[in-house]
Design a protein around this motif. Structure first.
Motif, PDB file in Angstrom:
ATOM      1  N   ALA A  13     -26.779 -38.417   6.935  1.00  0.00           N
ATOM      2  CA  ALA A  13     -27.495 -37.149   7.103  1.00  0.00           C
ATOM      3  C   ALA A  13     -28.955 -37.289   6.688  1.00  0.00           C
ATOM      4  N   THR A  14     -29.204 -37.992   5.606  1.00  0.00           N
ATOM      5  CA  THR A  14     -30.569 -38.207   5.134  1.00  0.00           C
ATOM      6  C   THR A  14     -31.370 -39.002   6.158  1.00  0.00           C
ATOM      7  N   GLU A  15     -30.766 -40.055   6.708  1.00  0.00           N
ATOM      8  CA  GLU A  15     -31.447 -40.878   7.718  1.00  0.00           C
ATOM      9  C   GLU A  15     -31.777 -40.055   8.960  1.00  0.00           C
ATOM     10  N   LEU A  16     -30.843 -39.212   9.408  1.00  0.00           N
ATOM     11  CA  LEU A  16     -31.100 -38.360  10.560  1.00  0.00           C
ATOM     12  C   LEU A  16     -32.214 -37.366  10.245  1.00  0.00           C
ATOM     13  N   GLY A  17     -32.189 -36.792   9.066  1.00  0.00           N
ATOM     14  CA  GLY A  17     -33.236 -35.857   8.655  1.00  0.00           C
ATOM     15  C   GLY A  17     -34.617 -36.490   8.692  1.00  0.00           C
ATOM     16  N   LEU A  18     -34.707 -37.741   8.263  1.00  0.00           N
ATOM     17  CA  LEU A  18     -35.992 -38.455   8.284  1.00  0.00           C
ATOM     18  C   LEU A  18     -36.491 -38.636   9.715  1.00  0.00           C
ATOM     19  N   TRP A 124     -14.617 -35.730  21.422  1.00  0.00           N
ATOM     20  CA  TRP A 124     -15.758 -35.833  22.337  1.00  0.00           C
ATOM     21  C   TRP A 124     -17.019 -35.381  21.611  1.00  0.00           C
ATOM     22  N   PHE A 125     -18.097 -36.117  21.827  1.00  0.00           N
ATOM     23  CA  PHE A 125     -19.406 -35.831  21.246  1.00  0.00           C
ATOM     24  C   PHE A 125     -20.417 -35.748  22.378  1.00  0.00           C
ATOM     25  N   ALA A 126     -21.423 -34.921  22.189  1.00  0.00           N
ATOM     26  CA  ALA A 126     -22.579 -34.931  23.088  1.00  0.00           C
ATOM     27  C   ALA A 126     -23.804 -34.606  22.251  1.00  0.00           C
ATOM     28  N   TRP A 127     -24.918 -35.186  22.640  1.00  0.00           N
ATOM     29  CA  TRP A 127     -26.196 -34.872  22.008  1.00  0.00           C
ATOM     30  C   TRP A 127     -27.246 -34.884  23.083  1.00  0.00           C
ATOM     31  N   GLN A 158     -24.750 -40.470  12.959  1.00  0.00           N
ATOM     32  CA  GLN A 158     -25.316 -41.763  13.373  1.00  0.00           C
ATOM     33  C   GLN A 158     -25.656 -41.772  14.857  1.00  0.00           C
ATOM     34  N   GLY A 159     -24.833 -41.132  15.663  1.00  0.00           N
ATOM     35  CA  GLY A 159     -25.051 -41.125  17.107  1.00  0.00           C
ATOM     36  C   GLY A 159     -26.299 -40.377  17.506  1.00  0.00           C
ATOM     37  N   VAL A 160     -26.512 -39.206  16.941  1.00  0.00           N
ATOM     38  CA  VAL A 160     -27.705 -38.446  17.308  1.00  0.00           C
ATOM     39  C   VAL A 160     -28.969 -39.121  16.758  1.00  0.00           C
ATOM     40  N   ARG A 161     -28.856 -39.785  15.600  1.00  0.00           N
ATOM     41  CA  ARG A 161     -30.005 -40.540  15.080  1.00  0.00           C
ATOM     42  C   ARG A 161     -30.383 -41.653  16.048  1.00  0.00           C
ATOM     43  N   ARG A 162     -29.402 -42.419  16.504  1.00  0.00           N
ATOM     44  CA  ARG A 162     -29.674 -43.494  17.476  1.00  0.00           C
ATOM     45  C   ARG A 162     -30.263 -42.933  18.765  1.00  0.00           C
TER      46      ARG A 162
END
Length: 168
Positions: A13-18, A124-127, A158-162
């Motif tokens: 979560a921290t990595e995505l926030g950054l 299922w995930f989507a972003w 992790q997926g949305v960060r990537r």
């Protein structure tokens, strides 16, 4: 991988926030089986108001339809746990919140509710964002309800960060 620690979730979560801060983007979540856990992880960090817009828990089909404009035909034809529905959840979350990017999650956390084509652990995930069509992916996780949900939250973060790093 079914052992996901609180620390692993917080780090993701921290990595995505950054990344969201670096890109000056605001995020929304549309969650079903995770019940708002992704939003909780993102807002556990001080300063998250700089990048987090809203979290929507659309657990029932009715909530998906009324709150984020998932079409009844998609739910009827594909079911809530499907590529079509999570893509519509992303688009609906962005439309209703005004966020720059959104993630959607819908799955079968268990212990019941699975079927031959969608066994327990199917998620299922989507972003996506306001520019690109939502990207969707299906995962099958193992373990009990809590393990499936924890793995789903980690995969989502992790997926949305990537995704954000790859689209910039």
């Amino acid at each position: 991988m079914n052992e996901v620690s609180d620390q692993a979730l917080q780090e993701a979560a921290t990595e995505l926030g950054l990344v969201l801060c670096e890109q000056a983007r605001r995020m929304a979540t549309a969650e079903s089986c995770t019940g708002g856990w992704v939003a909780k992880m993102l807002t556990d960090t001080a300063g998250s108001s700089d990048y987090f817009e809203a979290g929507l828990v659309t657990y029932s089909n009715t909530a998906k339809e009324k709150l984020i404009a998932v079409t009844p035909s998609s739910l009827e034809k594909h079911g809530a746990v499907s590529e079509a529905v999570v893509r519509e959840m992303v688009s609906g979350a962005i439309a209703v919140t005004g966020a720059d990017v959104a993630i959607a999650i819908s799955g079968v956390a268990g212990p019941g509710g699975g079927s031959d084509d969608k066994p327990v652990g199917t998620v299922w995930f989507a972003w996506g964002d306001t520019i690109e069509e939502p990207e969707a992916v299906c995962q099958r996780f193992s373990g009990g309800r809590d393990a499936v949900r924890r793995q789903s939250v980690l995969f989502a973060l992790q997926g949305v960060r990537r995704y954000l790093q790859d689209t910039r």
